[in-house]
Scaffold this active site. Sequence first.
Site, PDB file in Angstrom:
ATOM      1  N   ARG A  31       0.804  -1.237   0.000  1.00 19.49           N
ATOM      2  CA  ARG A  31       0.000   0.000   0.000  1.00 19.49           C
ATOM      3  C   ARG A  31       0.827   1.273   0.000  1.00 19.49           C
ATOM      4  O   ARG A  31       1.909   1.319   0.598  1.00 19.49           O
ATOM      5  CB  ARG A  31      -0.917  -0.007   1.232  1.00 19.49           C
ATOM      6  CG  ARG A  31      -1.981  -1.086   1.133  1.00 19.49           C
ATOM      7  CD  ARG A  31      -2.735  -1.273   2.432  1.00 19.49           C
ATOM      8  NE  ARG A  31      -3.790  -2.279   2.249  1.00 19.49           N
ATOM      9  CZ  ARG A  31      -3.589  -3.597   2.309  1.00 19.49           C
ATOM     10  NH1 ARG A  31      -2.394  -4.079   2.560  1.00 19.49           N
ATOM     11  NH2 ARG A  31      -4.581  -4.434   2.101  1.00 19.49           N
ATOM     12  N   HIS A  55      -0.992  -2.482  -4.502  1.00 27.05           N
ATOM     13  CA  HIS A  55      -0.432  -3.354  -5.538  1.00 27.05           C
ATOM     14  C   HIS A  55      -0.391  -2.716  -6.938  1.00 27.05           C
ATOM     15  O   HIS A  55      -0.736  -3.341  -7.935  1.00 27.05           O
ATOM     16  CB  HIS A  55      -1.212  -4.674  -5.602  1.00 27.05           C
ATOM     17  CG  HIS A  55      -1.064  -5.538  -4.379  1.00 27.05           C
ATOM     18  ND1 HIS A  55       0.029  -5.486  -3.553  1.00 27.05           N
ATOM     19  CD2 HIS A  55      -1.889  -6.493  -3.844  1.00 27.05           C
ATOM     20  CE1 HIS A  55      -0.114  -6.363  -2.562  1.00 27.05           C
ATOM     21  NE2 HIS A  55      -1.266  -6.982  -2.705  1.00 27.05           N
ATOM     22  N   HIS A  80       3.083 -12.699  -5.809  1.00 26.23           N
ATOM     23  CA  HIS A  80       1.978 -12.823  -4.850  1.00 26.23           C
ATOM     24  C   HIS A  80       1.398 -14.243  -4.821  1.00 26.23           C
ATOM     25  O   HIS A  80       0.180 -14.412  -4.766  1.00 26.23           O
ATOM     26  CB  HIS A  80       0.891 -11.803  -5.194  1.00 26.23           C
ATOM     27  CG  HIS A  80       0.016 -11.428  -4.047  1.00 26.23           C
ATOM     28  ND1 HIS A  80      -0.612 -12.353  -3.247  1.00 26.23           N
ATOM     29  CD2 HIS A  80      -0.328 -10.215  -3.562  1.00 26.23           C
ATOM     30  CE1 HIS A  80      -1.318 -11.724  -2.331  1.00 26.23           C
ATOM     31  NE2 HIS A  80      -1.163 -10.413  -2.488  1.00 26.23           N
ATOM     32  N   ASP A 136      -0.770  -9.856   8.579  1.00 22.44           N
ATOM     33  CA  ASP A 136      -0.764  -9.180   7.276  1.00 22.44           C
ATOM     34  C   ASP A 136       0.256  -8.052   7.398  1.00 22.44           C
ATOM     35  O   ASP A 136      -0.079  -6.879   7.296  1.00 22.44           O
ATOM     36  CB  ASP A 136      -2.172  -8.658   6.953  1.00 22.44           C
ATOM     37  CG  ASP A 136      -2.311  -8.267   5.478  1.00 22.44           C
ATOM     38  OD1 ASP A 136      -1.290  -8.305   4.763  1.00 22.44           O
ATOM     39  OD2 ASP A 136      -3.428  -7.918   5.065  1.00 22.44           O
ATOM     40  N   GLU A 180       5.525 -12.568   0.581  1.00 24.32           N
ATOM     41  CA  GLU A 180       5.806 -11.672  -0.546  1.00 24.32           C
ATOM     42  C   GLU A 180       7.073 -10.889  -0.207  1.00 24.32           C
ATOM     43  O   GLU A 180       7.054 -10.017   0.654  1.00 24.32           O
ATOM     44  CB  GLU A 180       4.642 -10.714  -0.759  1.00 24.32           C
ATOM     45  CG  GLU A 180       3.304 -11.377  -0.987  1.00 24.32           C
ATOM     46  CD  GLU A 180       2.147 -10.488  -0.524  1.00 24.32           C
ATOM     47  OE1 GLU A 180       2.004  -9.365  -1.006  1.00 24.32           O
ATOM     48  OE2 GLU A 180       1.386 -10.929   0.360  1.00 24.32           O
TER      49      GLU A 180
END
Length: 376
Positions: free
Chosen positions: A108, A133, A207, A279, A341
């Site tokens: 982000r 993304h 991803h 996350d 990632e």
Amino acid sequence: MKKILLLSLITVAMAVVITACNQPAKSKEMVKKELIGTFKGKDVFLLTLTNKAGNVIKLTNFGARITWIEVPDRNGKKDNITFGFDTFDSMIKGDPYYGSVVGRYANRIAKGKFTLDGVEYTLTLNNGPNSLHGGPGGWHSAVWNTEDLKNPKIPTVVFTLKSPDMEEGYPGNMDVRVRYTWTDKNEIIIDYTCATDKKTVLNITNHAYFNLHGAGNGDILDHQVVIKASRFVPVDSTLIPTGELRPVAGTPFDFTVPHTVGERIGENYDQLILGKGYDHTFVLDNKEEVDATVYEPVSGRLMEVMTDQPGVQFYTGNFLNGKMIGHGGKPYNYRSGLCLETGHFPDSPNHPEFPTTVLNPGETFKSQTIYRFSVR
Ligand code: GAL
């Protein structure tokens, strides 16, 4: 006489057939290329890579994505362990990120704004108040060019893309090259190379979602994870970094020794609540060859992750809801896949204290990430 001639001919023919069968896969068989459709006026291919161990991965130039990784469990039973779709249509309409390359800026950027040399750039917003993304038209949604490699020694595919100046708001024409190599040791080596003609920012990743039971076979809560990171990047309620780099010691974010995903994910800890689970970017210590491992005890499958990047986003599929139907008609349910990632920290263009994501003209960005599969 005729009989002898016939017999010798048969013997020679048989010898030829046997020799051919014993030959290692020829280069053209190492990578099989099939046209599966067209999108945005460009051909979309499925590329099937078979290594000497006989294991298969599949890639596509739509989003330069990995759509299949078929590796054995400890009894030799093979299963696909990454998210993807069986048909071209379901892939085009499906989740945009499964297995794709993400750019220009993976993760982000706050309010979709950043400033370079006094010029403010505005990106497309696609995630609440933020840009995620690379925006809706990011590299995951592009049909990349597929380079035809002559006689690669091991299965290799190269995808290239020309990302135009101001695409989704990012300055600079950028040349992007992603090389996937599928080694005989069951390693996917991803090499990224990028260059720009104007000062810009860049954070590129892959991803892929993984479930070492097999994609679509239950959740990932029993997967045992190690991440060689002493600190992580706390976020606010919109998943934008607060600027703090918090030590993991004594928190549910300490994966420096193995912990299952599920062990602490439900704890009443501020960052687990804000992230709806894990996350978050982990700040890699970068002291050892392997940066992260995931082990699944039932199948015995082990995945090791190696990167030269400063961070890894550990995402436990908290937004998965079973609506996406993947390979074999299986739904991808809540927390049924995890992502590691590799890349830079989120929103770095607005955090000068983070490692820089600026790329200048004349510089070449080069980076490598490896996913290695084995059994224990
Ligand atoms: C991850 C991100 C998640 C979610 C996901 C896509 O990279 O960390 O928050 O946006 O992508 O669904």
